[in-house]
Each structure stands twice: as C-alpha cells, then as structure tokens.
Write an enzyme that holds these catalytic residues in place. Structure first.
Site, PDB file in Angstrom:
ATOM      1  N   GLU A   1      20.983  23.900   5.757  1.00 60.48           N
ATOM      2  CA  GLU A   1      21.248  23.154   4.877  1.00 60.48           C
ATOM      3  C   GLU A   1      20.184  22.089   4.543  1.00 60.48           C
ATOM      4  OE1 GLU A   1      24.095  19.963   7.196  1.00 60.48           O
ATOM      5  OE2 GLU A   1      24.746  21.852   7.244  1.00 60.48           O
TER       6      GLU A   1
ATOM      7  N   HIS B   1      25.087  30.182  -0.596  1.00 57.01           N
ATOM      8  CA  HIS B   1      25.592  29.168  -0.292  1.00 57.01           C
ATOM      9  C   HIS B   1      26.118  28.579  -1.881  1.00 57.01           C
ATOM     10  CE1 HIS B   1      24.160  27.137   3.548  1.00 57.01           C
ATOM     11  NE2 HIS B   1      23.949  28.457   3.542  1.00 57.01           N
TER      12      HIS B   1
END
Length: 456
Positions: free
Chosen positions: A337, A364
């Site tokens: 992330e 994602h």
C-alpha cells in the site's frame, strides 16, 4: 480503469524552487485498525467506544454492514460507539438473513463481512462498486465453502461480486487451508470471525505466499487485545472459540485507542522528501503493527533524515528531505500500500529505482501497476512494469505538466498530488477519491502548501 474525461479536475498545488515548506500534521485514525475493531466490537459481548476512530467512506461502509447485521453504531467526531450484534440464550450470534450489503470500494468490507454473512439465518448478498468487482475473492470463497457454506454468483467461472451467501446459522469451524496469494485480507477475515465458531478455527496456507504480512500481525494483535486466544505457527494460525462474557464486562463500555493512520502519513512525508523541506507528524506511535512504519527505513534509504522525537505531548516524527533523492531497489511485498507514494518519490530520484514483489497490486482498487506506469509516463518518467515489479528510470529534467487520472483510487490520487509539488501544471481527476480513507486530505494538503517561506 476509468477515463480522464469523466472527472472534475483538481489543480495540484506546487512549491516553487526557492521556497521552503514546513508543516505539522495531525493524522486521522488508522482505517485498518478502525475496521478491525469495529468488527471485533460488533461481534463481542460488551459495548465498545473507539477513540480516535476514522470516519471515512470505507469505515461508513463497514458501519452500514455491521448495523444491518444487528449492531448499533454511532459516531461523535473521532469517537465511534458500538453495541454488539444480539445473541440467543445459548450465546450464539444472531445475524438476520434476506439482506444486501454494499461494500462500495472497501476491500476490508467485502472480505471481512463475508464469513459473518456465512453465519446468517438466511441469504445475504454482498456487492460492491462496479469498478471494484474485479478484486480477488476466490481464495476466501473456497475457504468458507470448506466450512460448509453454500455460496453462489452469476456469469463467471470464478467467484466474483455480487456473491450470495446461503447462511444457515453459526459455523462449527475446524481445520481448513487457505490460498492467500491474492490478498492477506482473506486470512484476516477468517481470523476475525473465528471466535464465533463453536470449535474455533485452525487455518494453514495452501501456498507459502502471503502479501502484506504486517496486516496479519495487526489482526492478531487486535484479537489478543480483545481477549481471544491466538496461536501462531509457521504458515498456520489457530483461534480458540470465544469465551462467555463475565458480568463485570457487560456493565461498562470498553474504550480502545486507535492509532493515527501511518500509511496516510506517506504523502506528507513525501512532500518533505521531494521539496527538500521539513514536515512533522504528530502522535507517531513508538511501536506499531501498521505497514506505514516502514516509511522510516524506506525514506532514510532515499536520503531523508527521519527522527522520532519524544515531547511532553507524545512522540512526533520529523522528516527532513534531502538535497538529492537516492534511487531505491527494494522488496515491497509486505508494504504494497506504500508503493504509490514511494513511486512518486522515486520519480524525482537521480537514477533507476525498482520496487519489487508487488504483482498483487494488480488486484487493488485498480490495477496499480498499470496505473502507476501510465501516471509516471504522462509526467515524463520512463517507467515500466514487469510481472512482479515496477521499474522507474527517473530524469527530473524531463518532467512536465500533465493531467493525471486517479482511477477512483485514493492512493493514486495522493500520488498525483505528490508529483504536482514539483511539477507545475499537474491536474488530478476525481481527487475526491481520497475520502475513501482520508476525508480531509485536500484541505490539509492545500493548507500545508500555504506554509512556505523563502529559503534563507
């Protein structure tokens, strides 16, 4: 992916050469911790107040789902009060059927509520935003099916949203195997639901690959703080059934402090890095399970000076950017992330950077490898993706203005904001994507940019 023509445009503010920016940032609460504790509170025995909780698009979606299951949730600023889902006289949780849950863009919701929906007394449909239906779910679906739950979907050989959970009440649990190659959230979802299973749960991996392992540590720490027994072995996890409540626990509200979101510190730390100035982050935890703690080592490798300072008000992180950013060659498998932020910093480095072991980013909010390659290319960076890495050949002199798509992805939106700090004329489409995890990002970013002085 979305098209740029669909968006309203946000003009990214720029810090001109010769200007010195400084700022002190108070971050909102961790989305990941807020989501885990909301679920643990809703499936517990006592009212819980989360102090410092994040109220954002993702956590509101979680609140809506848990409220539909029977929990009572109220917000007062950064405080979230949760009364648990009702239980029957034997202590088993009672989740009603005939519901539709919309997870919107929230991966935590679409994965975490799935095992709970499997315990409903009837069918529950779990859906999400159309542009999030590509997100991987097959590994979790297979594991829940192995627990004896029927799950159906339409128009695809592989599981995809919307999913219909044909619940028949609480699960026995037991021993299962799980494929986590696509997402660590599959394992977190099962571990968080395990205390509700009459025999607990023993999960082992069918493959050794698991991305974003700090998030698993975060889940385990939250379970243990909530009073559950978790045994961790190599590639296996065992959670015992939840214990009956004691009368004293039912008499008062438990309070849980939520740490600031360290991943959301990234854009502000990046601002110091790419402008060669100083940013201070308030309330930086001394110890944390959050992946964002890796920023300290990563930014030091890139030439930044980072120091955690203890003050009477608590710890603060001071980041001073370098005169020249050093290229990076790093394994980002555990901290995927952080990749959009690190990639934006590497766009200003003096040489080639390689961010490795991030193939899972294709699943994602968008295909982040493709989105990052397109974004960096648009501003003049030579970038390309391999099967599992992002290679960035930076040349700061070649950078130029461009319109950038956020792809409805909060991390891509903040990536564009970082690039705009040193590239005049950058516009970002649909900057409101940041409300997914950081509702006040735009205001805080623009306020930070106004705090500049001439370098003396």
């Amino acid at each position: 992916m979305s098209t740029r023509a669909e968006h309203s445009w946000w003009q990214a503010p720029t810090v001109p050469a010769g200007q010195y920016m400084f700022g002190r940032i108070a971050l909102p609460g961790s989305k990941s911790l807020t989501a885990r504790w909301m679920l643990l509170a809703a499936t517990g025995h006592e009212p819980v107040e989360l102090c410092g909780a994040l109220e954002s698009d993702d956590t509101r979606a979680m609140a809506d789902a848990l409220s539909a299951f029977g929990a009572t949730i109220s917000w007062a600023g950064e405080r979230c009060r949760i009364s648990p889902i009702p239980r029957d006289s034997s202590g088993q949780i009672q989740i009603p059927g005939n519901l539709t849950i919309n997870a919107h863009q929230a991966g935590t919701v679409m994965r975490f509520v799935l095992p709970l929906a499997a315990m409903a007394d009837g069918d529950i449909v779990i859906d999400c935003a159309p542009n999030a239906r590509h997100r991987p779910i097959a590994g979790l679906v297979a594991a829940v099916r192995d627990l004896g739950v029927e799950i159906s979907w339409e128009n695809s050989a592989n599981p995809r949203f919307p999913l219909t959970m044909h619940g028949r009440g609480p699960l026995d649990g037991g021993r299962i195997t799980l494929d986590t190659r696509a997402s660590s959230q599959f394992l977190s979802a099962l571990l968080l639901a395990a205390p509700l299973m009459s025999h607990g749960l023993d999960v082992s991996l069918s493959h050794s690959t698991i991305p974003s392992t700090p998030h698993i540590g975060m889940t385990i720490a939250a379970l243990q703080q909530a009073g559950h027994t978790v045994v961790v072995n190599k590639n296996s996890w065992q959670v015992d059934p939840g214990k009956p409540p004691t009368p004293s626990r039912l008499e008062k509200t438990r309070r849980i402090a939520i740490e600031p979101d360290l991943s959301n510190a990234g854009p502000f730390l990046a601002a110091a890095m790419v402008t060669g100035t100083t940013i201070t982050i308030d309330n930086w935890p001394q110890h944390s399970t959050q992946p964002g703690r890796a920023y300290l080592d990563l930014l030091r490798m890139a030439g930044g000076q980072l120091e955690v300072v203890t003050t009477p008000a608590g710890n603060e992180l001071v980041c001073r950017g370098p005169h020249e950013i050093q290229p990076l060659d790093v394994d980002m498998s555990d901290v995927g992330e952080l990749v959009p932020t690190i990639a934006a910093i590497c766009a200003f480095a003096s040489g080639q950077s390689t961010l490795r072991n991030i193939g899972h980013l294709r699943g994602h909010e968008t295909d982040r490898l493709a989105a990052l390659t397109a974004t960096l290319t648009r501003v003049g960076v030579q970038a390309h993706a391999t099967s599992d890495a992002l290679v960035i050949d930076a040349n700061p002199r070649a950078l130029h203005a461009a319109d950038l798509d956020s792809y409805a992805d909060h991390r891509m939106a903040t990536c564009g904001a970082i690039l705009g700090l040193r590239i005049a004329g950058v516009r970002v489409g649909n900057m409101n994507a940041t409300t997914k995890t950081f509702p006040h990002f735009i205001h805080m970013w623009e306020s930070m940019i106004t705090r500049t002085d001439e370098k003396g």
